[in-house]
Design a protein around this motif. Structure first.
Motif, PDB file in Angstrom:
ATOM      1  N   TRP A   1      39.841  37.165  40.768  1.00 19.61           N
ATOM      2  CA  TRP A   1      40.536  38.356  41.261  1.00 19.61           C
ATOM      3  C   TRP A   1      41.169  38.111  42.637  1.00 19.61           C
ATOM      4  CZ3 TRP A   1      42.365  42.693  39.370  1.00 19.61           C
ATOM      5  CH2 TRP A   1      41.870  43.176  38.163  1.00 19.61           C
TER       6      TRP A   1
ATOM      7  N   ILE B   1      39.503  45.531  43.483  1.00 18.73           N
ATOM      8  CA  ILE B   1      38.717  44.469  42.844  1.00 18.73           C
ATOM      9  C   ILE B   1      37.276  44.935  42.648  1.00 18.73           C
ATOM     10  CG2 ILE B   1      37.877  42.101  43.066  1.00 18.73           C
ATOM     11  CD1 ILE B   1      40.357  41.479  44.744  1.00 18.73           C
TER      12      ILE B   1
ATOM     13  N   ILE C   1      35.781  44.852  38.976  1.00 16.02           N
ATOM     14  CA  ILE C   1      35.119  43.556  38.796  1.00 16.02           C
ATOM     15  C   ILE C   1      34.221  43.522  37.558  1.00 16.02           C
ATOM     16  CG2 ILE C   1      33.109  44.094  40.277  1.00 16.02           C
ATOM     17  CD1 ILE C   1      34.912  40.793  40.489  1.00 16.02           C
TER      18      ILE C   1
END
Lengths: 311, 406
Positions: A125, A153, A157
């Motif tokens: 990411w 993120i 995630i």
């Protein structure tokens, strides 16, 4: 057969049925129902104080509705299901003294990701959002845009199936806005349902498959952006060209716009647009360079709806 | 669940211990304190050497005993019988005596003195023992203010030995340091909760973890950070104790200074740090202005005043009255709780308030149990606030940093 096909359908990512919430005598949400399918982006809009935050908090199980039912992926929110939700608050929910990497890892750990999976996803990411070189910087040292990317993120995630994002584009520059738009679209195309809370109507038009608008806790509008706009077609004609429009019949009202040589010709309920256009051509010396039938933007519709509700 | 609790604990621990504020506090406080004490000591006028003390025994009951027992090599004073107060004042003005003690056992306040700031411990002890021999005087015993520390060391005559000046200084330093530690632990907890509340990280956390996990992790993380803080200062204290060649409580029993230190560490962790953090959690959870608030504040003797002071920040924004309430309450709590927690520590560190090590360990085991009960209660309060309609946004009564949804 139809029963069989409905059994095979994936459950709705989010299904709100007649939820209500009051704080004392103040009604925050009233009998609100809407749903969100997997892979869909739903814009959840409304003026400040409309009840959006309360609704989101009820979805996240931070508060309990007084009545009604909320289903996420077909069932009530429980511990394991929390790992399927990603929530991006309007303010940056980050720790300013932690580094970018630490912060993302922390939120990933809380979503029960193993360290090895987490490590590979974090670096993936960070690369994707051009943050790799900033991974050891403290959050407080980052620009607002970079903080927002970090927050994104941390929200994504764990590959959530339901993504709730509150004003994700506030005060971002066009480059980062474009990146974040792409992330949302990609997440939806990978099957995530996105509940997008925003006031930026042009982004709703651009991103949302459907929109739901609430005011004073109640649903006031819903549908695809196109469906909603079509409900608000005025029929007025926007003209640009050279010449004089004064020879027109008194029943036709002409309004001069700020842009040079541009006019709005108001079409009343009794007239049709093509009749008005014929009249302009026949009765005046105006040379039409371009014309279009005016449709309200979502922003206009938003403002009109709020005004109507106030009225 | 355990994994997430540990993650939260580690995050909290790291964010405290690696912060610049922590390092500054840990290093600067003892240095500053020593500097202040050194300057203070240098500025104090040196005490005049007292050699002879006049005894005016108006009831004529115990003078002879004082003279016979106290004019001895073990006691450095020379006691002189003086017939009246006037005579004593005259002798004092002529520098024939350095101080005087006036005894009149027939009155409410039977012992007075001048020329000295307090009675010599040995004399105090002797007076008490003399009084105890005389049944008719026993009624005055409790009014004499002559009770001495039963754990103090005594000389061969059974009289208490004067306290070591080093020990007195160190106890002062320890006391202030642990008092500061108690304050900082409260401020830290509040700071993290406030940050999460302000930036909405708390909402994000609660979408991932249960309130139980959050509070448990927080208590654990904060406790560990406080523990590290405590350990650093304890090591610092230990070095001073060794330099001053002082006896430490239980050293005779445990024999090894490392075992002594480990015992101290365990007890302090179970006691102060865990207890403080749990107390703060409780306080955060119950800081709700309703009809129960006052009741909770009475129970608040177990809670941290620092958190209350922190709450003032919230309350002053719009609710001065409530802020003032918390402020007053905070002052009371600081005086009570922090005083006692600091006393608790320094007593067992140097004075050995509990005669046997297992007594203290036993007492300390009660504290984590209390902490556990308090944190359970805190969690149930949080859940009840979240789930049962204490309005997060519109109800301004909610001011809890742990709840964090105002």
């Amino acid at each position: 057969m139809s029963d069989q096909s409905s059994l095979n359908e994936p459950p709705l990512a989010l299904d709100l049925s007649n939820i209500s919430k009051s704080y004392g005598n103040t009604v925050a949400v009233k009998d609100l129902s809407f749903s969100l399918g997997q892979g869909e982006i739903l814009a959840f809009i409304g003026p400040n104080g409309a009840g959006k935050t309360s609704t989101v908090r009820m979805i996240l199980d931070l508060i309990t509705p007084d009545s009604g039912d909320i289903k996420i992926l077909g069932r009530s929110l429980d511990g394991p299901l929390k790992n399927q939700i990603g929530y991006l608050p309007e303010e940056r929910g980050l720790y300013r003294d932690s580094t970018v990497e630490e912060c993302i890892q922390y939120f990933g750990e809380l979503k029960n990701l193993s360290r090895s999976v987490l490590r590979s996803r974090v670096s993936e990411w960070l690369e994707r959002l051009d943050l790799a070189e900033h991974k050891d910087k403290k959050i407080s040292e980052l620009s607002r845009g970079m903080q927002q990317k970090t927050q994104f993120i941390a929200t994504l995630i764990h590959k959530p199936k339901l993504l709730i994002v509150d004003e994700p584009f506030a005060a971002l520059d066009p480059v980062i806005t474009k990146q974040i738009k792409k992330i949302l679209v990609d997440a939806a195309s990978e099957g995530a349902a996105v509940l997008l809370c925003t006031h930026q109507m042009h982004l709703v038009e651009e991103l949302a498959d459907r929109l739901v608008m609430i005011n004073k806790g109640s649903l006031v509008l819903s549908g695809t952006p196109r469906e909603v706009r079509e409900k608000f077609v005025t029929g007025n004609i926007l003209l640009s060209g050279q010449g004089d429009l004064s020879g027109l019949d008194n029943s036709i009202v002409v309004e001069e716009l700020e842009r040079a040589n541009s006019y709005r010709v108001r079409v009343g309920e009794t007239l049709q647009s093509k009749v008005v256009l014929s009249a302009i051509i026949e009765q005046t010396s105006f040379e039409i360079e371009s014309f279009e039938i005016e449709k309200d933007t979502l922003e206009d519709i938003f403002l009109k709806t709020v005004r109507t509700c106030k009225g | 669940m355990r994994y997430r609790v540990l993650s939260i604990a580690w995050q909290d621990f790291r964010s405290i211990v690696l912060s610049r504020n922590f390092l500054l506090t840990v290093v600067a406080c003892p240095l500053l304190l020593m500097l202040i004490l050194a300057i203070w000591g240098a500025c104090l006028p040196s005490k005049p050497q007292i050699e002879s003390v006049g005894i005016v025994d108006q009831s004529d009951e115990i003078t002879s005993e004082i003279i016979s027992k106290m004019n001895d090599d073990a006691i450095s004073y020379n006691f002189v019988v003086v017939s009246s107060i006037e005579k004593a004042r005259e002798m004092y003005s002529q520098d024939l005596i350095d101080a005087a003690v006036i005894i009149d056992l027939s009155v409410e306040d039977p012992v007075e003195y001048f020329g000295i700031r307090q009675l010599p411990t040995a004399l105090k002890e002797l007076l008490l023992k003399s009084l105890l021999k005389n049944e008719s005087l026993l009624k005055n015993e409790t009014k004499l203010g002559l009770l001495v520390n039963p754990y103090s060391e005594q000389n061969s005559k059974g009289l208490e030995i004067e306290g070591n000046k080093w020990a007195t200084t160190l106890v002062t330093i320890f006391f202030i340091l642990y008092f500061v530690l108690a304050i900082f632990s409260g401020v830290r907890f509040n700071r993290i909760s406030r940050i999460e509340k302000t930036n909405r990280a708390l909402e994000v956390l609660l979408t991932a973890v249960e309130p139980e996990e959050l509070v448990s992790g927080r208590i654990l993380g904060q406790s560990c950070a406080n523990f590290v803080h405590f350990q650093i200062w304890a090591i610092f204290s230990l070095i001073l104790v060794i330099l001053a060649d002082l006896d430490l409580c239980w050293m005779d029993e445990v024999g090894n200074i490392l075992i002594w230190f480990a015992t101290l560490s365990i007890v302090s962790f179970l006691g102060l740090t865990l207890f403080l953090s749990a107390a703060i959690a409780l306080n955060s959870a119950v800081a709700v202005k309703n009809r129960w608030a006052i009741g909770f504040c009475v129970l608040g003797i177990f809670t941290m005043g620092g958190t209350y002071l922190g709450e003032i920040g919230y309350e002053l924004a719009g609710k001065l009255a409530q802020g003032a309430f918390y402020f007053l309450n905070g002052i009371v709590l600081i005086v009570f709780f922090k005083f006692f927690s600091a006393m608790y520590l320094f007593f067992f560190l140097v004075e050995g308030y509990f005669k046997e090590w297992w007594q203290l360990l036993g007492i300390s085991m009660i504290i984590p149990l209390l902490a556990f009960a308090m944190s359970r209660y805190a969690i149930s309060r949080i859940k009840s606030q979240i789930n049962n309609g204490v309005a997060p946004k519109l109800d301004t009564q909610v001011s809890s940093p742990v709840l964090g949804l105002t």
